[in-house]
Design a protein around this motif. Sequence first.
Motif, short mmCIF file in Angstrom:
data_model
loop_
_atom_site.label_atom_id
_atom_site.label_comp_id
_atom_site.label_asym_id
_atom_site.label_seq_id
_atom_site.Cartn_x
_atom_site.Cartn_y
_atom_site.Cartn_z
N SER A 130 45.34 46.57 32.47
CA SER A 130 45.08 47.78 32.32
C SER A 130 46.06 48.77 33.13
O SER A 130 46.07 49.91 33.15
CB SER A 130 43.76 48.52 32.36
OG SER A 130 43.20 48.26 33.62
N SER A 131 46.64 48.11 34.45
CA SER A 131 47.44 48.85 35.14
C SER A 131 48.38 47.93 35.96
O SER A 131 48.16 46.82 35.85
CB SER A 131 46.36 49.72 36.26
OG SER A 131 45.94 49.22 37.44
N PHE A 181 50.55 45.55 38.14
CA PHE A 181 51.40 44.43 37.56
C PHE A 181 50.89 43.82 36.37
O PHE A 181 51.72 43.49 35.36
CB PHE A 181 50.99 43.33 38.72
CG PHE A 181 51.27 43.42 40.11
CD1 PHE A 181 52.18 44.22 40.55
CD2 PHE A 181 50.85 42.32 40.87
CE1 PHE A 181 52.21 44.39 41.72
CE2 PHE A 181 51.03 42.62 42.17
CZ PHE A 181 51.69 43.57 42.74
N ARG A 202 38.49 45.88 32.35
CA ARG A 202 37.23 46.59 31.92
C ARG A 202 37.48 47.86 31.19
O ARG A 202 36.93 48.38 30.14
CB ARG A 202 36.44 46.81 33.10
CG ARG A 202 35.86 45.68 33.91
CD ARG A 202 35.55 46.01 35.26
NE ARG A 202 36.78 46.48 35.90
CZ ARG A 202 36.67 46.85 37.38
NH1 ARG A 202 35.28 46.64 37.93
NH2 ARG A 202 37.56 47.18 37.81
N ARG A 203 38.71 48.52 31.63
CA ARG A 203 38.94 49.86 30.79
C ARG A 203 39.77 49.65 29.53
O ARG A 203 40.81 49.74 29.47
CB ARG A 203 39.73 50.56 31.92
CG ARG A 203 39.01 51.37 33.05
CD ARG A 203 39.77 51.80 34.17
NE ARG A 203 40.85 51.09 34.60
CZ ARG A 203 41.79 51.27 35.51
NH1 ARG A 203 41.91 52.62 35.76
NH2 ARG A 203 42.65 50.40 35.91
N ASN A 239 45.40 37.67 37.06
CA ASN A 239 46.10 38.93 37.86
C ASN A 239 45.00 40.03 38.21
O ASN A 239 45.00 40.49 39.26
CB ASN A 239 47.13 39.51 37.08
CG ASN A 239 47.61 40.91 37.47
OD1 ASN A 239 48.10 40.97 38.44
ND2 ASN A 239 46.96 42.01 36.59
N TYR A 295 39.58 40.50 52.01
CA TYR A 295 40.62 40.60 51.08
C TYR A 295 41.57 39.30 51.33
O TYR A 295 41.78 38.46 50.29
CB TYR A 295 41.29 41.86 51.05
CG TYR A 295 42.55 41.67 49.88
CD1 TYR A 295 42.17 41.70 48.64
CD2 TYR A 295 43.79 41.74 50.29
CE1 TYR A 295 43.10 41.90 47.81
CE2 TYR A 295 44.73 41.82 49.63
CZ TYR A 295 44.54 41.69 48.09
OH TYR A 295 45.71 41.35 47.20
N THR A 315 51.00 51.02 41.79
CA THR A 315 50.13 50.47 41.09
C THR A 315 48.84 51.07 41.72
O THR A 315 48.89 52.09 42.36
CB THR A 315 49.76 48.87 41.42
OG1 THR A 315 49.18 48.83 42.71
CG2 THR A 315 51.04 48.09 41.49
#
Length: 250
Positions: free
Chosen positions: A11-12, A14, A34-35, A83, A149, A185
């Motif tokens: 949805s956004s 990469f 999810r979006r 991704n 992370y 991004t």
Amino acid sequence: MMKTVLVTGASSGFGKAICQKLIADGYKVIGSARRIEKLNEMAVQLGDNFLPLLLDVTKKDAVENLLIGIPTDFKPIDILINNAGLALGMEPAYEAHYDDWEMMVQTNIIGLMHITRTILPTMVERNCGYIINLGSTAGSYAYKGGNVYGATKAFVKQFSANLRTDLLGKKIRVTNIEPGLCGDTEFSNIRFHGDNKKAANVYQGVEYIKPEDIANTVSWLVNTPEHFNVNSIEIMPTAQASGGLAVVKD
Ligand code: NDP
Ligand code: 8X3
């Protein structure tokens, strides 16, 4: 026959750029996130070879059943691009929010495991396929505030290498793409919990990697011959390099 690609986190950033590039290259693409409204907007532009799919990678049952909801003309899945992922927070470990840590582990590690465990057997059954994971330079190089992370991306790095070993003798390829600083991004907006000023500051004065650069890399990878496996590919902006080890003196 046209090959089908499943891109998670489409949805956004990469994921969106990868979908756009692979559709232009002539693939069928399932874009999941999810979006769903963002994916539906993309579908209007990308046409019938793009299938929007509502999928939260942290939901094990939904992932396990994802193939049931995919129409036959988008099956089998030839290429999986893991991704979907996120960073949350950049505080030192002793101040970090534990909920952020859990969410990163749930998404970047457990989510990636769910999808891989669901799709990989279908590739093994057909003895062909390609899995591309989105790791990060954060999985190799420590930086302040990168704690969990970076550790999730170290998992992605080692998991990718171990998949290669398990798949030796099968015609299934695995690549870990390890990008450094990439802009345009939502990565930093999410990381800083919507503090867009702080997010913009990350990229101030730097010629960063763009989503299109990553999409072009994926496009190159999937078009390499099947006897050729790029195990990992580390990409940084020219303006970025390791800062070296540091020593604190009294
Ligand atoms: P974005 O935030 O722009 O995109 C992340 C994508 O992941 C979104 O589409 C989001 O969709 C999806 N996502 C997040 N959580 C979930 C979930 N639980 N289930 C399904 N989809 C989810 O970031 P980037 O494009 O920059 O990042 C993509 C990947 O690349 C990530 O794995 C990131 O760690 C990695 N990476 C990024 C770098 C950078 O500097 N930008 C550098 C190195 C690696 P939605 O919210 O709609 O679910
Ligand atoms: C994203 C790159 O350096 O912000 O994985 O961790 S970094």
